[in-house]
Design a protein around this motif. Structure first.
Motif, PDB file in Angstrom:
ATOM      1  N   TRP A 148      39.656  39.810  32.367  1.00  0.00           N
ATOM      2  CA  TRP A 148      39.591  38.384  32.046  1.00  0.00           C
ATOM      3  C   TRP A 148      39.639  38.137  30.550  1.00  0.00           C
ATOM      4  O   TRP A 148      39.636  36.987  30.106  1.00  0.00           O
ATOM      5  CB  TRP A 148      38.328  37.771  32.655  1.00  0.00           C
ATOM      6  CG  TRP A 148      38.245  38.028  34.122  1.00  0.00           C
ATOM      7  CD1 TRP A 148      38.918  37.341  35.106  1.00  0.00           C
ATOM      8  CD2 TRP A 148      37.477  39.046  34.791  1.00  0.00           C
ATOM      9  NE1 TRP A 148      38.608  37.885  36.333  1.00  0.00           N
ATOM     10  CE2 TRP A 148      37.729  38.917  36.177  1.00  0.00           C
ATOM     11  CE3 TRP A 148      36.607  40.046  34.350  1.00  0.00           C
ATOM     12  CZ2 TRP A 148      37.137  39.757  37.130  1.00  0.00           C
ATOM     13  CZ3 TRP A 148      36.022  40.878  35.294  1.00  0.00           C
ATOM     14  CH2 TRP A 148      36.288  40.724  36.661  1.00  0.00           C
ATOM     15  N   ALA A 149      39.618  39.190  29.752  1.00  0.00           N
ATOM     16  CA  ALA A 149      39.662  39.045  28.296  1.00  0.00           C
ATOM     17  C   ALA A 149      41.106  38.832  27.845  1.00  0.00           C
ATOM     18  O   ALA A 149      42.034  38.836  28.660  1.00  0.00           O
ATOM     19  CB  ALA A 149      39.080  40.304  27.642  1.00  0.00           C
ATOM     20  N   ASP A 186      39.012  46.424  27.748  1.00  0.00           N
ATOM     21  CA  ASP A 186      38.316  45.152  27.978  1.00  0.00           C
ATOM     22  C   ASP A 186      38.413  44.746  29.451  1.00  0.00           C
ATOM     23  O   ASP A 186      39.254  45.257  30.189  1.00  0.00           O
ATOM     24  CB  ASP A 186      38.925  44.074  27.077  1.00  0.00           C
ATOM     25  CG  ASP A 186      38.692  44.389  25.604  1.00  0.00           C
ATOM     26  OD1 ASP A 186      37.545  44.727  25.261  1.00  0.00           O
ATOM     27  OD2 ASP A 186      39.653  44.319  24.827  1.00  0.00           O
ATOM     28  N   PRO A 187      37.583  43.797  29.858  1.00  0.00           N
ATOM     29  CA  PRO A 187      37.686  43.287  31.227  1.00  0.00           C
ATOM     30  C   PRO A 187      39.032  42.590  31.445  1.00  0.00           C
ATOM     31  O   PRO A 187      39.658  42.125  30.479  1.00  0.00           O
ATOM     32  CB  PRO A 187      36.526  42.275  31.309  1.00  0.00           C
ATOM     33  CG  PRO A 187      35.554  42.705  30.242  1.00  0.00           C
ATOM     34  CD  PRO A 187      36.423  43.229  29.136  1.00  0.00           C
TER      35      PRO A 187
END
Lengths: 138, 138
Positions: free
Chosen positions: B108-109, B105-106
Motif C-alpha cells: 500500500w506504500a 515496503d507494504p
C-alpha cells in the motif's frame, strides 16, 4: 551475531509478556494505542510456528484487539503481519479513526491529512490497558 | 439494501469455499498469487466473531499461506485484515518477492520500482492451488 531489532529491543513500552511473546505500545504520535505483538523467538512466518504456537500468538493478538476496542473505541481495527524489513514475527494492532492521518487508507499509504493528535499518547490509559491484558491473558 | 462489494461479489476467481468463508485469487498484475480469504457474513472485526469462527477463519488463512509458500516460494508472506474501506472481514495473503513493485515496503506504500511481472498471473498454478487447498481443508 544477530542484529535483529526485535531480538534485541531497546526502549520498549511492554504492556504484557509471557515466555512466548510480548505486547508493546508504540510511541507513534499519529496512532495512539498502536500496539505490536512480538513473538520472542526469531521466526519468519506464521506457518513456521507449530499449530499450538500459532493459536497462542493469535489469541494474544485478538485480546489486544478487544482491549483496544473497549478502551479506545476506534472506528476500525487494522491487523497486519508483514515483516519485509524485519523478518521476525510481529503483529501490528492499529486503532483507526476516520480522522486519522491516513484513513481510509492503510497507515503505510501516503498521508491524507495532517492531524493534531500529537501528544495524544497521554490519552492512552496505559495502566488500564496493562490491567485488562493481564486479566484476559492470565 | 446492502451495497457491500464483498456481500455481492462479481467476477471472483474462487479457489475454495465452505459455508463460512471463501478463498479468492486476485487479478493483480503486480502480485500474482495474491489471495483473499473473505468471511461470508457481513462482520466488521475479528473480535465480532465467536472463538470457533475466528479459529476457522485463521486456519484457512494459514493454509492459504502454506500453499502459496509451497507453490510460489515467495521471499516473504504478508498478512493483513484492514477493512477501512470495506468493513467486511477479509484477509489479504500476499506473496512478496524482493524485486516486486513495493518491496521491502507494504504493497500500500508508494511504488519502489516498475516491474515486468505483467501477465505473470499465468505463472500461478491455479489448478494446483485449488487442489492443495481442497486437500488441506476437506
Amino acid at each position: 551475531m544477530n542484529h535483529c531489532a526485535l531480538c534485541r529491543p531497546e526502549k520498549e513500552t511492554v504492556l504484557w509478556q509471557d515466555g512466548r511473546c510480548r505486547v508493546i505500545l508504540l510511541n507513534d504520535p499519529d496512532y495512539p494505542g498502536f500496539c505490536r505483538v512480538v513473538w520472542r523467538e526469531h521466526v519468519k512466518e506464521m506457518t513456521d510456528l507449530s499449530e499450538t504456537e500459532r493459536a497462542h500468538l493469535m489469541s494474544v493478538v485478538f485480546v489486544v484487539e478487544r482491549v483496544i476496542r473497549e478502551l479506545l473505541r476506534p472506528d476500525k481495527i487494522n491487523l497486519a503481519s508483514l515483516g519485509n524489513q524485519v523478518p521476525h514475527l510481529h503483529w501490528h494492532v492499529i486503532p483507526r479513526f476516520t480522522g486519522d492521518a491516513h484513513f481510509p487508507d492503510p497507515v503505510w499509504a501516503a498521508r491524507n491529512r495532517e492531524t493534531t493528535r500529537e501528544g495524544n499518547q497521554a490519552e492512552v490509559p496505559l495502566e488500564r490497558m496493562k490491567q485488562r491484558l493481564y486479566d484476559a491473558l492470565k
